[in-house]
Scaffold this motif. Structure first.
Motif, PDB file in Angstrom:
ATOM      1  N   ILE A   1       0.840  -1.205   0.000  1.00  0.00           N
ATOM      2  CA  ILE A   1       0.000   0.000   0.000  1.00  0.00           C
ATOM      3  C   ILE A   1       0.871   1.250   0.000  1.00  0.00           C
ATOM      4  O   ILE A   1       0.613   2.221  -0.730  1.00  0.00           O
ATOM      5  CB  ILE A   1      -0.941  -0.001   1.215  1.00  0.00           C
ATOM      6  N   ALA A   2       1.918   1.235   0.824  1.00  0.00           N
ATOM      7  CA  ALA A   2       2.806   2.399   0.902  1.00  0.00           C
ATOM      8  C   ALA A   2       3.467   2.683  -0.443  1.00  0.00           C
ATOM      9  O   ALA A   2       3.524   3.836  -0.900  1.00  0.00           O
ATOM     10  CB  ALA A   2       3.872   2.161   1.974  1.00  0.00           C
ATOM     11  N   LEU A   3       3.971   1.653  -1.103  1.00  0.00           N
ATOM     12  CA  LEU A   3       4.650   1.852  -2.385  1.00  0.00           C
ATOM     13  C   LEU A   3       3.684   2.300  -3.474  1.00  0.00           C
ATOM     14  O   LEU A   3       4.024   3.142  -4.314  1.00  0.00           O
ATOM     15  CB  LEU A   3       5.354   0.557  -2.796  1.00  0.00           C
TER      16      LEU A   3
ATOM     17  N   GLY B   1      16.909  12.160  -2.845  1.00  0.00           N
ATOM     18  CA  GLY B   1      15.996  13.276  -3.049  1.00  0.00           C
ATOM     19  C   GLY B   1      14.631  12.980  -2.450  1.00  0.00           C
ATOM     20  O   GLY B   1      14.415  11.921  -1.855  1.00  0.00           O
ATOM     21  N   PRO B   2      13.676  13.898  -2.626  1.00  0.00           N
ATOM     22  CA  PRO B   2      12.380  13.758  -1.960  1.00  0.00           C
ATOM     23  C   PRO B   2      11.362  12.882  -2.679  1.00  0.00           C
ATOM     24  O   PRO B   2      10.269  12.676  -2.165  1.00  0.00           O
ATOM     25  CB  PRO B   2      11.875  15.207  -1.910  1.00  0.00           C
TER      26      PRO B   2
ATOM     27  N   ALA C   1      18.494  10.210   6.135  1.00  0.00           N
ATOM     28  CA  ALA C   1      19.742   9.859   5.461  1.00  0.00           C
ATOM     29  C   ALA C   1      19.497   9.525   3.990  1.00  0.00           C
ATOM     30  O   ALA C   1      20.245   9.962   3.102  1.00  0.00           O
ATOM     31  CB  ALA C   1      20.393   8.677   6.176  1.00  0.00           C
ATOM     32  N   VAL C   2      18.434   8.783   3.716  1.00  0.00           N
ATOM     33  CA  VAL C   2      18.129   8.394   2.341  1.00  0.00           C
ATOM     34  C   VAL C   2      17.742   9.614   1.511  1.00  0.00           C
ATOM     35  O   VAL C   2      18.114   9.719   0.333  1.00  0.00           O
ATOM     36  CB  VAL C   2      17.000   7.346   2.325  1.00  0.00           C
ATOM     37  N   ARG C   3      17.022  10.550   2.122  1.00  0.00           N
ATOM     38  CA  ARG C   3      16.583  11.748   1.397  1.00  0.00           C
ATOM     39  C   ARG C   3      17.782  12.552   0.883  1.00  0.00           C
ATOM     40  O   ARG C   3      17.706  13.189  -0.176  1.00  0.00           O
ATOM     41  CB  ARG C   3      15.696  12.604   2.292  1.00  0.00           C
TER      42      ARG C   3
ATOM     43  N   TRP D   1      11.199   6.582  -4.889  1.00  0.00           N
ATOM     44  CA  TRP D   1      12.521   6.051  -4.575  1.00  0.00           C
ATOM     45  C   TRP D   1      12.795   6.072  -3.075  1.00  0.00           C
ATOM     46  O   TRP D   1      13.444   5.169  -2.543  1.00  0.00           O
ATOM     47  CB  TRP D   1      13.597   6.860  -5.306  1.00  0.00           C
ATOM     48  N   LEU D   2      12.310   7.108  -2.408  1.00  0.00           N
ATOM     49  CA  LEU D   2      12.596   7.260  -0.980  1.00  0.00           C
ATOM     50  C   LEU D   2      12.035   6.104  -0.158  1.00  0.00           C
ATOM     51  O   LEU D   2      12.703   5.592   0.755  1.00  0.00           O
ATOM     52  CB  LEU D   2      12.018   8.589  -0.479  1.00  0.00           C
TER      53      LEU D   2
END
Length: 358
Positions: free
Chosen positions: A232-234, A298-299, A292-294, A303-304
């Motif tokens: 659901i999140a993806l 990027g935002p 850290a991933v951002r 991908w985040l």
């Protein structure tokens, strides 16, 4: 001449734009590859190190015999087999907590949003403790149901409290509401446990947050929840990207703002609650990893979110391994290691001046 120069510059800029997208795609592809390799390496490290370090040959033997359903005679390979369930749980729990944190930050546009800071972990823990102490709940399915209810109620309460007053919901108000709620609920947990020695003995380490209680039966209960909430999140990533532009713009792009917020929030809370039901309230993973991933990806949430899941798996698995190594012959719970690492990150974020929105 000026017109010609402007036209030439614009054409040059337009010519460069198509090459930027493939370059960015290649960079993100490299980042994903590195993240996947990091997860694999971390899993091997987790299987290799603990109170008894083992060699590569014993790791291979332990894994291969586990796949065949055999019990090795070598003590090193046997140690590897005993570490497989907790390593799997650490990977799943870390990915779920980081994904939950990234979702909460996106939904609230709040850089301080995290299941631990907003009190969701503690709400889930309180519900489980109440179920054990007063309702006689002892099954993994019961723990999961109670954790989901407690987490959802706490998230709703913190959001309502953080919305009261002028200015509506702000990062600082949400963080303060979450901190106050966490303190109050933690006091209730202690008040329930202290007079009940048996319950306290069972959950004193669980309260700190650790993956030592991993077993296949209980993981089989939470894995469907993690998979459904993760999917659901993806799927919601593109709509959440539109929300970052503002509600009015999102509506103009055809996004059902209220629906996507509710669905994403439920998915984030379910990810957190499922982990808390089995591993206890592990904090700061959902705060550290998305930030850290951002910086790398990027935002863009398409991908985040997956990269946060991979990063969370690496962080919690390493935290569990470090706890086993430095605490040998016992262990230091993974929740203590993540708190030790996460406190400086929280201070750094709080010191930033521009933190009204992501």
């Amino acid at each position: 001449m000026t017109s010609v120069s402007t036209t030439t510059a614009s054409a040059g800029s337009a010519a460069r734009r198509p090459s930027a997208a493939p370059a960015q795609g290649r960079r993100r592809g490299v980042v994903v590859t590195v993240a996947v390799v990091a997860v694999a390496v971390t899993i091997v490290v987790s299987l290799s190190f603990g109170s008894r370090p083992v060699g590569a040959a014993q790791v291979v033997e332990g894994i291969s015999m586990w796949f065949r359903g055999q019990t090795p005679t070598d003590i090193g390979a046997l140690a590897v087999q005993s570490r497989i369930p907790r390593t799997v749980l650490a990977v799943l729990a870390g990915a779920a907590l980081a994904l939950s944190g990234a979702l909460m930050q996106a939904i609230t546009r709040n850089p301080l949003a995290d299941p631990g800071i907003l009190g969701v972990n503690t709400g889930a823990a309180l519900a489980v403790v109440i179920g054990i102490a007063f309702l006689g709940v002892s099954s993994a399915f019961g723990y999961l149901g109670l954790a989901l209810v407690g987490a959802l109620l706490t998230a709703f309460f913190v959001y309502i409290v953080g919305s009261i007053g002028p200015g509506g919901t702000t990062p600082i108000k949400l963080a303060l509401a979450g901190a106050a709620t966490t303190a109050a609920l933690s006091s209730l947990v202690a008040a329930i446990l202290l007079p009940r020695q048996a319950v306290m003995d069972e959950f004193r380490y669980w309260q700190v947050g650790n993956v030592a209680r991993a077993d296949w039966e209980t993981m089989g209960v939470i894995v469907p929840v993690l998979v459904i909430a993760g999917v659901i999140a993806l799927v919601a990533a593109s709509s959440l990207n539109a929300l970052a532009l503002g509600d009015d713009v999102a509506v103009g792009l055809g996004v059902h703002v209220g629906r996507i917020r509710v669905v994403s929030a439920v998915a984030g809370v379910a990810l957190c609650a499922a982990v808390t039901a089995l591993a206890g309230p592990i904090g700061f993973v959902g705060l550290m990893v998305p930030h850290a991933v951002r910086l790398i990806s990027g935002p863009d949430l398409r991908w985040l979110l997956p990269l946060s899941a991979l990063g969370g798996a690496v962080l919690l698995t390493l935290a569990d391994t470090i706890g086993r190594v430095i605490g040998s012959p016992g262990e230091v719970e993974a929740g203590i290691i993540t708190a030790f690492l996460g406190a400086p990150v929280l201070i750094a974020i709080a010191r930033r001046t521009r933190m009204k929105a992501l």
